[in-house]
Design a protein around this motif. Structure first.
Motif, PDB file in Angstrom:
ATOM      1  N   ASN A  61       0.844  -1.195   0.000  1.00 51.55           N
ATOM      2  CA  ASN A  61       0.000   0.000   0.000  1.00 51.55           C
ATOM      3  C   ASN A  61       0.878   1.242   0.000  1.00 51.55           C
ATOM      4  O   ASN A  61       1.156   1.805   1.062  1.00 51.55           O
ATOM      5  N   PRO A  62       1.289   1.723  -1.163  1.00 54.26           N
ATOM      6  CA  PRO A  62       2.165   2.901  -1.220  1.00 54.26           C
ATOM      7  C   PRO A  62       1.571   4.154  -0.583  1.00 54.26           C
ATOM      8  O   PRO A  62       2.307   5.062  -0.212  1.00 54.26           O
ATOM      9  N   SER A  63       0.272   4.196  -0.411  1.00 54.88           N
ATOM     10  CA  SER A  63      -0.352   5.364   0.211  1.00 54.88           C
ATOM     11  C   SER A  63      -0.008   5.479   1.700  1.00 54.88           C
ATOM     12  O   SER A  63      -0.150   6.544   2.291  1.00 54.88           O
ATOM     13  N   LYS A  64       0.467   4.391   2.323  1.00 59.82           N
ATOM     14  CA  LYS A  64       0.808   4.401   3.741  1.00 59.82           C
ATOM     15  C   LYS A  64       2.253   4.834   4.019  1.00 59.82           C
ATOM     16  O   LYS A  64       2.639   4.968   5.163  1.00 59.82           O
ATOM     17  N   VAL A  65       3.039   5.051   2.973  1.00 59.82           N
ATOM     18  CA  VAL A  65       4.463   5.359   3.140  1.00 59.82           C
ATOM     19  C   VAL A  65       4.673   6.603   3.986  1.00 59.82           C
ATOM     20  O   VAL A  65       5.452   6.598   4.945  1.00 59.82           O
ATOM     21  N   ASP A  66       3.971   7.688   3.655  1.00 61.72           N
ATOM     22  CA  ASP A  66       4.181   8.945   4.386  1.00 61.72           C
ATOM     23  C   ASP A  66       3.823   8.821   5.863  1.00 61.72           C
ATOM     24  O   ASP A  66       4.550   9.311   6.727  1.00 61.72           O
ATOM     25  N   ALA A  67       2.732   8.140   6.168  1.00 63.23           N
ATOM     26  CA  ALA A  67       2.306   7.993   7.563  1.00 63.23           C
ATOM     27  C   ALA A  67       3.302   7.154   8.365  1.00 63.23           C
ATOM     28  O   ALA A  67       3.643   7.499   9.502  1.00 63.23           O
TER      29      ALA A  67
END
Length: 181
Positions: A61-67
């Protein structure tokens, strides 16, 4: 007649010598060695470094990288290129100093560790996530997490390749890095 007397003992002696020169071979039973498997032990991830489970989650899930990287206090440097060696689209680093800048966008080397805390970086390159640490205990912890996550050693070598059937994790001991693909 004297010649015939000596011929019989010489022939007998030659026959004995030729018979005894051969080595006797015994049949051996092959020894079956049991396959030694690594024992899987629950491992406590280091609190200062991204865990393997979180890195696998970031890969899925690349969308979780920043978090996830923000949770650990990593700083971001985009388009980090090591001169003539590597190019990373994203480089997250913690307790590290970036290498000397050689040109406008190319660095002399990978990030360097600082004295405080556990130094590490997380780099993204061509469909892979690389987690690198700078001390042996932190690297050993990452490898133990790989084994605890159900990955088995597929190919030992300078870079040990672990797999779980769908994912591959390469553990590079000399560089103290783990690459998830």
């Amino acid at each position: 007649m004297k010649k015939n007397v000596w011929i019989a003992p010489i022939v007998l002696l030659l026959a004995l010598l030729l018979n005894s020169c051969g080595t006797q071979q015994k049949a051996t039973v092959p020894v079956v060695t049991p396959v030694v498997r690594d024992t899987v032990v629950a491992v406590e991830p280091l609190k200062d470094v991204i865990s393997i489970a979180e890195a696998l989650d970031m890969y899925q899930n690349p969308s979780k990288v920043d978090a996830i990287t923000k949770k650990y206090g990593y700083k971001l440097k985009t388009n980090y290129e090591v001169y003539r060696l590597d190019k990373f689209t994203k480089m997250y680093y913690k307790n590290c100093a970036l290498a000397k800048l050689l040109t406008a966008d190319k660095y002399e080397d990978y990030p360097k560790p600082m004295r405080k805390g556990v130094s590490s970086y997380v780099a993204f390159k061509d469909g892979a996530i690389i987690i690198a640490v700078f001390n042996q205990p932190a690297y050993d912890n990452l490898v133990a997490q790989v084994k605890a996550a159900g990955f088995t050693l597929d190919m030992p070598g300078s870079e040990d390749i672990y797999t779980n059937g769908s994912r591959t994790i390469a553990c590079y001991k000399d560089g103290k890095s783990v690459r998830i693909q």
